[in-house]
Scaffold this active site. Structure first.
Site, PDB file in Angstrom:
ATOM      1  N   HIS A 185      -0.862  -6.783   1.116  1.00 31.37           N
ATOM      2  CA  HIS A 185      -0.321  -7.712   0.126  1.00 31.37           C
ATOM      3  C   HIS A 185       0.877  -8.458   0.708  1.00 31.37           C
ATOM      4  O   HIS A 185       1.475  -8.030   1.705  1.00 31.37           O
ATOM      5  CB  HIS A 185       0.154  -6.962  -1.127  1.00 31.37           C
ATOM      6  CG  HIS A 185      -0.933  -6.402  -1.967  1.00 31.37           C
ATOM      7  ND1 HIS A 185      -0.916  -5.094  -2.421  1.00 31.37           N
ATOM      8  CD2 HIS A 185      -2.076  -6.958  -2.467  1.00 31.37           C
ATOM      9  CE1 HIS A 185      -2.001  -4.864  -3.151  1.00 31.37           C
ATOM     10  NE2 HIS A 185      -2.714  -5.978  -3.185  1.00 31.37           N
ATOM     11  N   CYS A 212       5.827  -1.492  -4.622  1.00 28.74           N
ATOM     12  CA  CYS A 212       4.449  -1.260  -5.065  1.00 28.74           C
ATOM     13  C   CYS A 212       4.371  -0.284  -6.245  1.00 28.74           C
ATOM     14  O   CYS A 212       3.428  -0.334  -7.023  1.00 28.74           O
ATOM     15  CB  CYS A 212       3.612  -0.701  -3.916  1.00 28.74           C
ATOM     16  SG  CYS A 212       3.470  -1.798  -2.502  1.00 28.74           S
TER      17      CYS A 212
END
Length: 285
Positions: free
Chosen positions: A178, A272
């Protein structure tokens, strides 16, 4: 339904008030879905250690004054600790991610059920894929990673949902899961980045907006960019990332060092595992 909290997030660095987390009580690498997991699949996750480290992170957040709201941990959702991936708040909307891998799709429904029972409807995107780790907000700007998990269609759908935002696509090497694995926004003029992962044009673009704290390769392997901002220049970072932490302090940030190496084995770190539900509005800080 008890509407005691109004979701509101306008950037990555205002004072944190409420955050959604999930304890890693069922965390496991059951199906390898990223490069980090490949390295640790055979040893897998020490649940006791992961839970202990997650509690340490939670304690730092609570000591700062933010409220932590826990999703119920489900044995059928081994990646559920990574709450940032499954949704994101833009201004006053909680938007559900369209996950790029099927193993995680049920997590978004669990988040929707939990949220809607308490606070009202959330927004559902209808086309493409987009995950919260690729979504980064700085007031009117939205930096969206064009990763293996977030598609151009997902970006376009988000633009329709947020017409008042300027979306800036960020292209990078898809070996990185990501955008927040290589980039993070620390304040309105400062970001942290692992520069070699960016496509040249995208790196030049982000440098137009931010002064860059550069992460060296060794600390990138420990997700050095994946710090978490509490507000008032307080940042949570990994103690092993000494170069990153030294630079953060030189830029005037207050660094809270929290061990998190067990959870990092599954491919995500502090950002995260935290989904901000509410950050204070600028005129309240």
């Amino acid at each position: 339904m008890t509407n005691t909290i109004t979701a509101y997030v306008e950037d990555e660095y205002s004072v944190l008030a409420d955050v959604i987390m999930c304890e890693p009580r069922h965390m496991a690498i059951k199906e390898v879905i990223n490069e980090m997991q490949k390295q640790h699949a055979s040893a897998n996750i020490d649940i006791e250690k992961a839970v202990f480290q997650h509690k340490q992170l939670t304690a730092v957040i609570q000591e700062f004054g933010a409220a932590v709201h826990f999703l119920p941990a489900s044995a059928s959702l081994p990646e559920q600790v990574f709450t940032r991936d499954i949704g994101f708040v833009i201004d006053d909307q909680l938007i559900l991610s369209n996950m790029g891998t099927s193993i995680r799709s049920a997590e978004t429904m669990a988040l929707a059920d939990w949220y809607e029972q308490r606070y009202g409807p959330c927004s559902h995107l209808k086309s493409g894929t987009i995950e919260g780790g690729d979504v980064m907000l700085s007031e009117k700007l939205l930096f969206i990673g064009q990763s293996s998990r977030t598609s151009k269609e997902g970006l376009d759908e988000l633009q329709r949902a947020c017409p008042n935002k300027q979306i800036i696509p960020v292209h990078f090497d898809n070996r990185h899961l990501h955008l927040d694995c290589i980039f993070n926004i620390l304040d309105s003029s400062t970001a942290i980045a692992y520069e070699p992962a960016f496509e040249t044009e995208s790196l030049e673009t982000v440098k137009q907006f931010f002064n860059i704290i550069s992460v060296p390769e060794e600390e990138q392997s420990r997700l050095g960019t994946n710090v978490f901002s509490l507000g008032r220049r307080h940042v949570i970072s990994l103690p092993e990332n000494t170069h990153v932490n030294k630079q953060l302090r030189e830029y005037g940030f207050i660094v809270h060092e929290v061990p998190y190496d067990e959870i990092i084995k599954s491919g995500g770190s502090f950002r995260c595992t935290t989904l901000p539900l509410r950050r204070e509005r600028k005129n309240h800080q």
